[in-house]
Design an enzyme around this catalytic site. Structure first.
Site, PDB file in Angstrom:
ATOM      1  CE  LYS A  30      -4.035   1.513   2.719  1.00  0.00           C
ATOM      2  NZ  LYS A  30      -4.869   1.166   3.906  1.00  0.00           N
ATOM      3  CB  SER A  43      -8.222   2.427   2.961  1.00  0.00           C
ATOM      4  OG  SER A  43      -7.321   1.972   3.969  1.00  0.00           O
ATOM      5  CB  SER A  82      -8.247  -0.236   5.891  1.00  0.00           C
ATOM      6  OG  SER A  82      -9.140   0.850   5.868  1.00  0.00           O
TER       7      SER A  82
END
Lengths: 475, 66
Positions: free
Chosen positions: A86, A161, A185
């Protein structure tokens, strides 16, 4: 050297299978990396999981790993395994966009501790992944880098996310990815994309060099294909870090050693309130089948009530919204139009919460943890829930930028995951079936603080029993 | 003055932040659901007077024998 693994199968290995095959001389790191790069080249045009691909650097690192093994040098536990992360894990001198326009050129000076630990274990970092802007949505929408698309059906949300992390692991683009989890997330994209995601105990993994969202509720963790992958990944990354004074000093056990497959007598609680309220029928059906699979392995499932959950859910929202508002205050004053509509709209509401309620929410956190443990985890080893109450939503029906009336559907996505961030409990999500539209359903298992070994033992036994984690989307 | 405007004005004065878009008005209105949840908790919840560190609770609530 043992028999080589067929090239076509390489990308489908789990992280531990890839690491063990490399260590055993059955495959080269170069072959593993090339297999991943080929998958990305063939399919990321649909999925849109990658922000920055460091192709040449990854191949150089793979060649170095191959040379190290050939020279007989010691290998780390993740040696030769390609990963991507990420785009909020800082690496010195490399852009870390945090999925945003505001930080599109941000180059941090220091590398995140968790990346340093993965480097030391020999993992190959191939680049960075799409994510919700500033990790602030549970769906996977991103105005700046484009929405991430679910590999099972690109019209549907990936979850967020950590959208690129979940979608890319599901699409067999790499073997593991860091996500972050403030309200779900890691677990949500794991669920929506049909992979395994682990949020460890709050403070278990260092957050140094990681973009903050909510100081109280942020967690670092992996999205992978199996509970065994999560166990090895956690073993490499957990443990106290002097750069993160909030990180726990608890000893790090051998998580993989706990994966015996034996859950006979394990006591699992199902909270009848909160987690199943308004749940869609296909989700309930998959969840009940998952409970039956756990019973088949010898677990004892009990229905309980946990009255503290309503307060926990309210305080969770309060803490994360206020802390997110505080972090973004300067940018919200100076660059409000640089945010996506759904993000600035969400942050804005956080400025309305009274300070005394935020202090109350933090002061009640310890007592509510004790209360929840007394209600749900005294006499039980784990709590089981569906990770997402509803069927996987489409990108269109949760798009606030296009239609603000989608607000409530957007906000409901994280209802079952958020409480465990306030409680700080270790929680894993594993695939447990599919809904009537062919999208994955997830089983969430939560344990006592620092009880990751128990959580992962149950998840691993479930995966041995069912095999849902081996299903792959047909891209 | 409608309550919504009062809140927005307070945000502007306390934080210097203006309503960024119309969706934010919906987001602000959505706070009503959380306010209702907190209203329902009044009397049963409040500030914890005794020392009650969260990290201490994490350690105390570990698995027996861990």
């Amino acid at each position: 050297m043992n028999a080589p693994v067929a090239a076509a199968d390489l990308a489908s290995l789990s992280m531990t299978e890839a690491a063990d095959a490399f260590a055993a001389g059955e495959v080269t790191a170069t072959a593993l990396t090339e297999a991943c790069l080929a998958r990305i080249a063939a399919h990321d045009g649909v999925v849109n999981s990658v922000i920055r691909l460091d192709r040449d650097a990854a191949l150089e690192a793979a060649a170095a790993a191959d040379a190290a093994r050939a020279a007989g040098r010691p290998l780390g536990r993740l040696a030769g395994v390609p990963m991507m992360h990420k785009d909020m894990y800082y690496r010195a001198g490399k852009v870390s966009s945090c999925g945003s326009h505001i930080r599109r050129d941000y180059k941090p000076a220091a590398t995140a501790t968790v990346l340093e630990r993965l480097d030391a274990a020999g993992a190959i970092d191939m680049g960075t992944l799409n994510m919700a802007e500033f990790a602030q949505n549970p769906t996977g929408h991103n105005r700046h880098f484009g929405d991430c698309h679910n590999p099972w059906n690109p019209a549907y949300c990936t979850g967020g996310s950590s959208s690129g992390s979940g979608a890319g692991v599901a699409a067999r683009f790499f073997y593991a990815a860091l996500g972050s989890d403030t309200g779900g997330s890691i677990r949500l994209p794991a669920t929506l994309c049909g992979v395994t995601g682990l949020k460890a105990t709050q403070t278990r993994v260092s957050r140094a060099g990681v973009m903050p969202l909510s100081f109280s509720c942020d967690n670092v963790g992996p999205l992978v294909r199996t509970a065994r992958d999560a166990a090895r990944f956690l073993g490499v990354t957990a443990g106290h870090d002097p750069r993160d004074p909030t990180s726990a000093r608890e000893a790090v056990p051998d998580y993989e050693a706990a994966l015996t497959g034996d859950i006979r007598g394990m006591r699992i609680a199902v909270c009848e309130n909160w987690f199943l309220e308004g749940a869609d029928a296909p989700v309930v059906a998959a969840f009940e089948a998952a409970l039956q699979a756990l019973r088949t392995r010898g677990a004892v499932v009990t229905r309980i009530a946990a009255p503290s959950l309503r307060a926990i859910a309210a305080y969770t929202a309060l803490v994360s919204r206020v802390e997110g508002a505080a972090i973004h205050a300067n940018w919200m004053r100076e660059h409000p139009d640089d945010y996506a509509i759904h993000l600035s709209a969400r942050i804005y509401g956080g400025y309305a919460f009274p300070g005394h309620l935020y202090v109350e929410a933090l002061s009640r956190r310890g007592p509510l943890l004790r209360q929840f443990v007394a209600e749900a985890l005294t006499g039980h080893d784990l709590v089981a829930t569906p990770t997402l109450r509803t069927r996987v939503p489409t990108l269109a029906e949760t798009d606030i930028d296009a239609d603000p009336s989608n607000w409530s559907r957007f906000m409901a996505v994280s209802a079952n995951t958020r409480p465990f961030n306030y409680l700080g409990l270790p929680t894993v999500s594993v695939p447990c079936g599919f809904d009537d539209r062919g999208l994955p359903v997830g089983l969430q298992l939560a344990g006592r603080p620092f009880g990751e070994a128990t959580v992962l033992r149950a998840a691993d036994a479930f995966q041995q029993e069912t095999g849902w984690h081996r299903k792959a989307p047909a891209l | 003055m409608e309550p919504d405007r009062v809140t927005m004005e307070a945000i502007g004065r306390w934080s210097g932040i203006a309503l960024p878009n119309e969706a934010a008005r919906i987001g602000l209105a959505d706070n009503a659901a959380l306010i209702a949840e907190l209203e329902a908790l009044r009397g049963g919840m409040g500030f914890e007077e005794e020392p009650s560190g969260f990290e201490a609770a994490l350690r105390d609530c570990k698995e027996p024998g861990q």
